[in-house]
Motif scaffolding. Structure first.
Motif, PDB file in Angstrom:
ATOM      1  N   ARG A 132      32.841 -43.199  56.355  1.00 20.02           N
ATOM      2  CA  ARG A 132      33.836 -42.131  56.327  1.00 20.02           C
ATOM      3  C   ARG A 132      35.130 -42.617  55.671  1.00 20.02           C
ATOM      4  O   ARG A 132      35.285 -43.811  55.381  1.00 20.02           O
ATOM      5  N   ALA A 133      36.039 -41.679  55.472  1.00 20.26           N
ATOM      6  CA  ALA A 133      37.341 -42.022  54.898  1.00 20.26           C
ATOM      7  C   ALA A 133      38.009 -43.082  55.757  1.00 20.26           C
ATOM      8  O   ALA A 133      37.990 -43.000  56.984  1.00 20.26           O
ATOM      9  N   GLY A 134      38.587 -44.080  55.105  1.00 22.03           N
ATOM     10  CA  GLY A 134      39.236 -45.166  55.837  1.00 22.03           C
ATOM     11  C   GLY A 134      38.380 -46.400  55.969  1.00 22.03           C
ATOM     12  O   GLY A 134      38.883 -47.486  56.257  1.00 22.03           O
ATOM     13  N   ASP A 135      37.068 -46.247  55.774  1.00 16.25           N
ATOM     14  CA  ASP A 135      36.174 -47.410  55.770  1.00 16.25           C
ATOM     15  C   ASP A 135      36.261 -48.107  54.419  1.00 16.25           C
ATOM     16  O   ASP A 135      36.812 -47.568  53.450  1.00 16.25           O
ATOM     17  N   VAL A 136      35.702 -49.308  54.336  1.00 16.88           N
ATOM     18  CA  VAL A 136      35.607 -50.039  53.071  1.00 16.88           C
ATOM     19  C   VAL A 136      34.144 -50.323  52.785  1.00 16.88           C
ATOM     20  O   VAL A 136      33.418 -50.806  53.658  1.00 16.88           O
ATOM     21  N   VAL A 137      33.715 -50.023  51.566  1.00 19.67           N
ATOM     22  CA  VAL A 137      32.348 -50.321  51.140  1.00 19.67           C
ATOM     23  C   VAL A 137      32.404 -51.309  49.975  1.00 19.67           C
ATOM     24  O   VAL A 137      33.049 -51.053  48.962  1.00 19.67           O
ATOM     25  N   ARG A 159      32.954 -39.948  49.827  1.00 13.37           N
ATOM     26  CA  ARG A 159      33.354 -39.824  51.236  1.00 13.37           C
ATOM     27  C   ARG A 159      34.758 -40.366  51.467  1.00 13.37           C
ATOM     28  O   ARG A 159      35.191 -40.521  52.608  1.00 13.37           O
ATOM     29  N   GLN A 160      35.438 -40.707  50.381  1.00 13.13           N
ATOM     30  CA  GLN A 160      36.830 -41.172  50.411  1.00 13.13           C
ATOM     31  C   GLN A 160      36.998 -42.527  51.098  1.00 13.13           C
ATOM     32  O   GLN A 160      38.062 -42.833  51.647  1.00 13.13           O
ATOM     33  N   ALA A 161      35.944 -43.325  51.063  1.00 13.32           N
ATOM     34  CA  ALA A 161      36.055 -44.702  51.540  1.00 13.32           C
ATOM     35  C   ALA A 161      36.670 -45.552  50.430  1.00 13.32           C
ATOM     36  O   ALA A 161      36.597 -45.198  49.246  1.00 13.32           O
ATOM     37  N   VAL A 162      37.255 -46.667  50.808  1.00 14.53           N
ATOM     38  CA  VAL A 162      37.744 -47.635  49.828  1.00 14.53           C
ATOM     39  C   VAL A 162      36.525 -48.353  49.251  1.00 14.53           C
ATOM     40  O   VAL A 162      35.612 -48.722  49.989  1.00 14.53           O
ATOM     41  N   THR A 163      36.488 -48.532  47.940  1.00 13.71           N
ATOM     42  CA  THR A 163      35.318 -49.148  47.315  1.00 13.71           C
ATOM     43  C   THR A 163      35.690 -50.425  46.557  1.00 13.71           C
ATOM     44  O   THR A 163      36.703 -50.476  45.869  1.00 13.71           O
ATOM     45  N   ILE A 164      34.840 -51.435  46.717  1.00 23.38           N
ATOM     46  CA  ILE A 164      35.030 -52.738  46.072  1.00 23.38           C
ATOM     47  C   ILE A 164      33.695 -53.164  45.478  1.00 23.38           C
ATOM     48  O   ILE A 164      32.647 -53.005  46.107  1.00 23.38           O
ATOM     49  N   SER A 165      33.717 -53.681  44.272  1.00 21.42           N
ATOM     50  CA  SER A 165      32.488 -54.169  43.636  1.00 21.42           C
ATOM     51  C   SER A 165      32.553 -55.681  43.470  1.00 21.42           C
ATOM     52  O   SER A 165      33.623 -56.247  43.213  1.00 21.42           O
ATOM     53  N   LEU A 166      31.407 -56.319  43.625  1.00 20.81           N
ATOM     54  CA  LEU A 166      31.299 -57.772  43.455  1.00 20.81           C
ATOM     55  C   LEU A 166      30.081 -58.078  42.598  1.00 20.81           C
ATOM     56  O   LEU A 166      28.953 -57.743  42.972  1.00 20.81           O
ATOM     57  N   SER A 167      30.317 -58.666  41.428  1.00 18.58           N
ATOM     58  CA  SER A 167      29.213 -59.012  40.529  1.00 18.58           C
ATOM     59  C   SER A 167      29.472 -60.353  39.869  1.00 18.58           C
ATOM     60  O   SER A 167      30.512 -60.974  40.082  1.00 18.58           O
ATOM     61  N   CYS A 168      28.510 -60.774  39.050  1.00 19.71           N
ATOM     62  CA  CYS A 168      28.660 -62.042  38.325  1.00 19.71           C
ATOM     63  C   CYS A 168      28.548 -61.841  36.817  1.00 19.71           C
ATOM     64  O   CYS A 168      28.148 -62.737  36.079  1.00 19.71           O
ATOM     65  N   HIS A 176      32.788 -49.132  37.944  1.00 20.50           N
ATOM     66  CA  HIS A 176      33.261 -47.792  37.583  1.00 20.50           C
ATOM     67  C   HIS A 176      33.967 -47.088  38.740  1.00 20.50           C
ATOM     68  O   HIS A 176      33.369 -46.818  39.780  1.00 20.50           O
ATOM     69  N   GLU A 177      35.246 -46.826  38.552  1.00 18.19           N
ATOM     70  CA  GLU A 177      36.070 -46.054  39.489  1.00 18.19           C
ATOM     71  C   GLU A 177      36.192 -46.667  40.888  1.00 18.19           C
ATOM     72  O   GLU A 177      36.505 -45.970  41.853  1.00 18.19           O
ATOM     73  N   VAL A 178      35.953 -47.972  41.031  1.00 20.51           N
ATOM     74  CA  VAL A 178      36.158 -48.606  42.337  1.00 20.51           C
ATOM     75  C   VAL A 178      37.641 -48.936  42.505  1.00 20.51           C
ATOM     76  O   VAL A 178      38.399 -48.976  41.534  1.00 20.51           O
ATOM     77  N   ASP A 179      38.037 -49.179  43.752  1.00 16.80           N
ATOM     78  CA  ASP A 179      39.442 -49.500  44.019  1.00 16.80           C
ATOM     79  C   ASP A 179      39.778 -50.948  43.687  1.00 16.80           C
ATOM     80  O   ASP A 179      40.937 -51.277  43.432  1.00 16.80           O
ATOM     81  N   ALA A 180      38.779 -51.810  43.711  1.00 18.68           N
ATOM     82  CA  ALA A 180      38.970 -53.215  43.336  1.00 18.68           C
ATOM     83  C   ALA A 180      37.637 -53.778  42.864  1.00 18.68           C
ATOM     84  O   ALA A 180      36.588 -53.452  43.431  1.00 18.68           O
TER      85      ALA A 180
END
Length: 304
Positions: A132-137, A159-168, A176-180
């Motif tokens: 949900r909103a306020g969570d971090v994925v 769902r308006q969660a904060v999104t972070i991507s981690l890759s190599c 794409h369009e993540v917050d960090a």
């Protein structure tokens, strides 16, 4: 599709290991060690990105949010591992940090490779978790293009969660369009395409940083001691006593007696010793500070 995969750093052949199968075992492990030395340097290059992601996580958790990891294969297993280690290390509720792997729990011990190819499955798992909103994925994918992870991040964003991507890989699709975004480019693997090696090590390092930094800022650590550790076995009960000894300067027997009086809670024991309060009062003080020992002691000093 094949041509695009060949362009990924994680899929390229490593020129240093072309004759790998002709090497002796001592030569193989030495070469692997040399390649592994490059991982820490690669992580160092993206520390600003890691810090930004950790700050987003802290802000979310302080406001009642939760942290979720979504990944497939090795990436998924590493996320589940990091999540599973938070409760015993930091005394967190198991629901605070959750790791989800494509294919479900059985994929932890037996590969379910096809599961990573479905964006829909990633979206479905996010819905099942009640993000949900306020969570971090945090979406984890060494290649940076795993459909399952793309689906998870897309649904999380919706769902308006904060999104972070981690890759190599740099310029990853999951960015794409993540917050960090965090892209640790470790270079071609010792065994071409085997991202359980350097890429896996890099991801483990970053995940360690994210949760450890977050838990420190949430007050789960006092100094450099895991004061919120849950004394659920003999080893951890002894660790609690050593923590109390370290902070208070008490002898082993004195620390044992104090720890028993604090019902095995290192935080309460420390506050009891430094304030002279009983367990009930110390626990109440800690309750007001969310379990933060340093803040509890500062609050007591102001009250005095």
């Amino acid at each position: 599709m094949l041509e695009k995969l060949r362009e990924l750093t994680t899929e390229m052949k490593n020129e240093q290991t072309r004759d790998l199968d002709n090497l002796s075992i001592p030569q193989i492990v030495k070469l692997m060690n040399e390649e592994d030395k490059k991982v820490a340097a690669a992580v160092e290059e993206v520390l600003e990105d890691v810090a930004k992601a950790a700050e987003l996580i802290v802000a979310s958790l302080k406001n009642g949010g939760r942290l979720f990891y979504f990944g497939a294969g090795t990436s998924g297993r590493l996320g589940v591992l990091d999540a599973a280690e938070c409760p015993p290390t930091f005394g967190t509720d198991p629901s605070l940090v959750t790791g989800v792997i494509a294919g479900g729990p059985s994929a932890l011990v037996r590969s379910v490779e096809g599961a990573e190819d479905s964006q829909g499955l990633g979206q479905e798992d996010v819905r099942k978790c009640g993000v949900r909103a306020g969570d971090v994925v945090v979406g984890i994918a060494a290649s940076g293009r795993t459909p399952y992870v793309i689906g998870a991040l897309t649904e999380a964003k919706a769902r308006q969660a904060v999104t972070i991507s981690l890759s190599c890989n740099s310029g990853s699709l999951i960015d794409h369009e993540v917050d960090a975004s965090i892209n640790v480019v470790v270079g071609p693997e010792v065994v071409a395409g085997s991202t359980r090696l350097k890429a896996g090590t890099a991801q483990k390092m970053v995940l360690n940083m994210l949760t450890t930094a977050a838990m420190i800022k949430l007050g789960k650590v006092y100094g450099n001691l895991m004061v919120n550790v849950q004394a659920t076995n003999g080893k951890l009960r002894e660790r609690v006593k050593r923590i109390v000894m370290d902070v208070t300067g008490l002898s082993y027997r004195e620390a044992e007696k104090l720890t028993d009086a604090a019902a095995g809670d290192a935080r309460a024991a420390i506050v009891m010793h430094k304030t002279g309060l009983g367990r009930s009062e110390a626990s109440q003080l800690l309750l007001h500070t969310g379990g933060n020992v340093r803040q509890a002691l500062e609050m007591w000093a102001k009250m005095g």
